[in-house]
Design a protein around this motif. Sequence first.
Motif, mmCIF file in Angstrom:
data_model
loop_
_atom_site.group_PDB
_atom_site.id
_atom_site.type_symbol
_atom_site.label_atom_id
_atom_site.label_comp_id
_atom_site.label_asym_id
_atom_site.label_seq_id
_atom_site.Cartn_x
_atom_site.Cartn_y
_atom_site.Cartn_z
ATOM 1 N N PHE A 10 38.628 46.738 44.520
ATOM 2 C CA PHE A 10 38.953 45.332 44.770
ATOM 3 C C PHE A 10 39.679 44.782 43.553
ATOM 4 N N SER A 11 40.766 44.053 43.805
ATOM 5 C CA SER A 11 41.323 43.274 42.707
ATOM 6 C C SER A 11 41.974 42.014 43.244
ATOM 7 N N GLY A 12 42.249 41.103 42.346
ATOM 8 C CA GLY A 12 42.837 39.833 42.746
ATOM 9 C C GLY A 12 43.792 39.316 41.693
ATOM 10 N N MET A 13 44.695 38.478 42.148
ATOM 11 C CA MET A 13 45.619 37.837 41.220
ATOM 12 C C MET A 13 45.736 36.376 41.612
ATOM 13 N N GLN A 14 45.809 35.526 40.611
ATOM 14 C CA GLN A 14 45.950 34.106 40.917
ATOM 15 C C GLN A 14 47.351 33.816 41.443
ATOM 16 N N PRO A 15 47.459 32.938 42.449
ATOM 17 C CA PRO A 15 48.775 32.556 42.931
ATOM 18 C C PRO A 15 49.444 31.616 41.932
ATOM 19 N N VAL A 44 44.624 37.397 47.070
ATOM 20 C CA VAL A 44 45.327 36.339 46.335
ATOM 21 C C VAL A 44 44.282 35.241 46.128
ATOM 22 N N VAL A 45 43.850 35.040 44.887
ATOM 23 C CA VAL A 45 42.663 34.221 44.651
ATOM 24 C C VAL A 45 43.009 32.737 44.527
ATOM 25 N N ASP A 46 43.284 32.136 45.691
ATOM 26 C CA ASP A 46 43.684 30.724 45.674
ATOM 27 C C ASP A 46 42.525 29.795 45.315
ATOM 28 N N THR A 130 32.256 28.132 36.167
ATOM 29 C CA THR A 130 31.560 29.111 37.004
ATOM 30 C C THR A 130 32.537 30.111 37.659
ATOM 31 N N TYR A 131 33.784 30.038 37.223
ATOM 32 C CA TYR A 131 34.857 30.932 37.689
ATOM 33 C C TYR A 131 34.446 32.411 37.718
ATOM 34 N N PRO A 132 33.813 32.927 36.648
ATOM 35 C CA PRO A 132 33.452 34.351 36.687
ATOM 36 C C PRO A 132 32.405 34.683 37.754
ATOM 37 N N ALA A 137 31.478 37.383 43.096
ATOM 38 C CA ALA A 137 31.317 37.323 44.550
ATOM 39 C C ALA A 137 32.495 38.012 45.247
ATOM 40 N N ASP A 138 33.715 37.808 44.727
ATOM 41 C CA ASP A 138 34.897 38.476 45.292
ATOM 42 C C ASP A 138 34.652 39.977 45.383
ATOM 43 N N ILE A 139 34.183 40.509 44.265
ATOM 44 C CA ILE A 139 34.034 41.961 44.130
ATOM 45 C C ILE A 139 32.881 42.469 45.002
ATOM 46 N N PRO A 148 40.405 47.296 39.150
ATOM 47 C CA PRO A 148 41.497 47.361 38.176
ATOM 48 C C PRO A 148 41.821 45.961 37.653
ATOM 49 N N VAL A 149 41.732 45.805 36.347
ATOM 50 C CA VAL A 149 42.004 44.503 35.723
ATOM 51 C C VAL A 149 42.665 44.697 34.370
ATOM 52 N N GLY A 150 43.213 43.641 33.853
ATOM 53 C CA GLY A 150 43.721 43.630 32.484
ATOM 54 C C GLY A 150 42.537 43.506 31.527
ATOM 55 N N ASP A 152 41.814 41.309 29.452
ATOM 56 C CA ASP A 152 41.198 39.975 29.327
ATOM 57 C C ASP A 152 40.142 39.709 30.405
ATOM 58 N N GLN A 153 40.102 40.562 31.453
ATOM 59 C CA GLN A 153 39.148 40.327 32.535
ATOM 60 C C GLN A 153 37.948 41.260 32.484
ATOM 61 N N LYS A 154 37.933 42.128 31.464
ATOM 62 C CA LYS A 154 36.873 43.128 31.371
ATOM 63 C C LYS A 154 35.492 42.466 31.271
HETATM 64 N N1 TRP Z 1 40.321 36.396 37.202
HETATM 65 C C1 TRP Z 1 41.333 37.355 37.541
HETATM 66 C C2 TRP Z 1 42.580 37.101 36.699
HETATM 67 O O1 TRP Z 1 42.826 35.982 36.321
HETATM 68 C C3 TRP Z 1 41.702 37.297 38.999
HETATM 69 C C4 TRP Z 1 40.542 37.671 39.865
HETATM 70 C C5 TRP Z 1 39.782 36.846 40.630
HETATM 71 C C6 TRP Z 1 40.019 38.975 40.036
HETATM 72 N N2 TRP Z 1 38.842 37.547 41.291
HETATM 73 C C7 TRP Z 1 38.946 38.844 40.951
HETATM 74 C C8 TRP Z 1 40.363 40.217 39.508
HETATM 75 C C9 TRP Z 1 38.175 39.947 41.324
HETATM 76 C C10 TRP Z 1 39.589 41.318 39.884
HETATM 77 C C11 TRP Z 1 38.517 41.168 40.784
HETATM 78 O O2 TRP Z 1 43.329 38.014 36.454
#
Ligand code: TRP
Length: 337
Positions: A10-15, A44-46, A130-132, A137-139, A148-150, A152-154
Amino acid sequence: MSGSHEPLVFSGMQPTGNLHLGNYLGAIRNWLKLQQQYRCVYCVVDMHAITVDHDPKALAQATREVTAAYIASGIDPKTSIIFNQSQVAAHAELAWIFNCVARVGWLNRMTQFKEKAGKNREAMSVGLYTYPVLMAADILAYRATHVPVGDDQKQHVELARDIAQKFNNDFGVPDFFPAPEPIITGPATRVMSLRDGTAKMSKSDPSDNSRINLTDDADTIAQKFKRAKTDPHPLPEAEEELAARPEADNLISIYAAFAEKAKQAVLDEFKGAQFSTFKGALSELVVAKLSPIASEMRRLLADPAEIDRILRDGAEKARATAAPVMAEVRRVVGFVS
Ligand code: TRP
């Protein structure tokens, strides 16, 4: 702990507008490779995007742009699930439950919140704090095992592991959630600004010359590399010599990533060359790789209804994947249904 769980990425990117080379090399391109090996869910984490002030029209446009970038880069909506977060209610629902599992002390340690809030902590939205937890929950709504993340998201993925473990312990369900693992790979996971080799390439940098946007045309790309900051020395022979030369290191890393070579192999080819020569080769390579993506993005964006259809389709599959997990979560927590 994740041993008994089926692998799922699972991964996400902000729009955000202005998708750039850093988003592509640091994220999307790695996702593409994982798609060949694993079941993948790309979001796409809107909902994350509204943790700071935003313009609703720009948010909708950026959501479509990021979706187009995923698809144009080769993420296939038939193979992987592509959708926007807000269409799947499980994210918000599980985030609330996780808000009651995570501890205030855990969130107080999150370095990204501290950086984003600065001295203005009190004026930030509760959502940013509470963003993290929403990210966890996304994951975990999909019981994802790999994220997979950069760099800064570890820390956020580690928080997701802690939340998973505490949920499993507190409710006496030892193997309920996997411990998701961050995947941080590739020679250019951290693409730096073209104006300052010590700052990350960013859409919010006021100078457009600091970044290569995915939609830049060939001339613009060549101009930006030509103007990119360097030092007065020719390219070194050995990779170790790049450590003290952040701008040179960044350009070599970008080349290595696109050429799919090690940095040392790139230096073997260009050692002793002047930057002007190397920058020419770099522009040519980047243009060759990005221009098909840019034109496919333009084609897709010309038909927003089709993008919306793909997102609705993906959301339906995402809901179906999360549904059995959420049904069990409600039961485990003690919610009557
Ligand atoms: N916070 C991540 C970022 O800014 C984006 C993101 C949101 C994400 N939910 C996620 C990444 C779940 C991986 C898994 O890059």
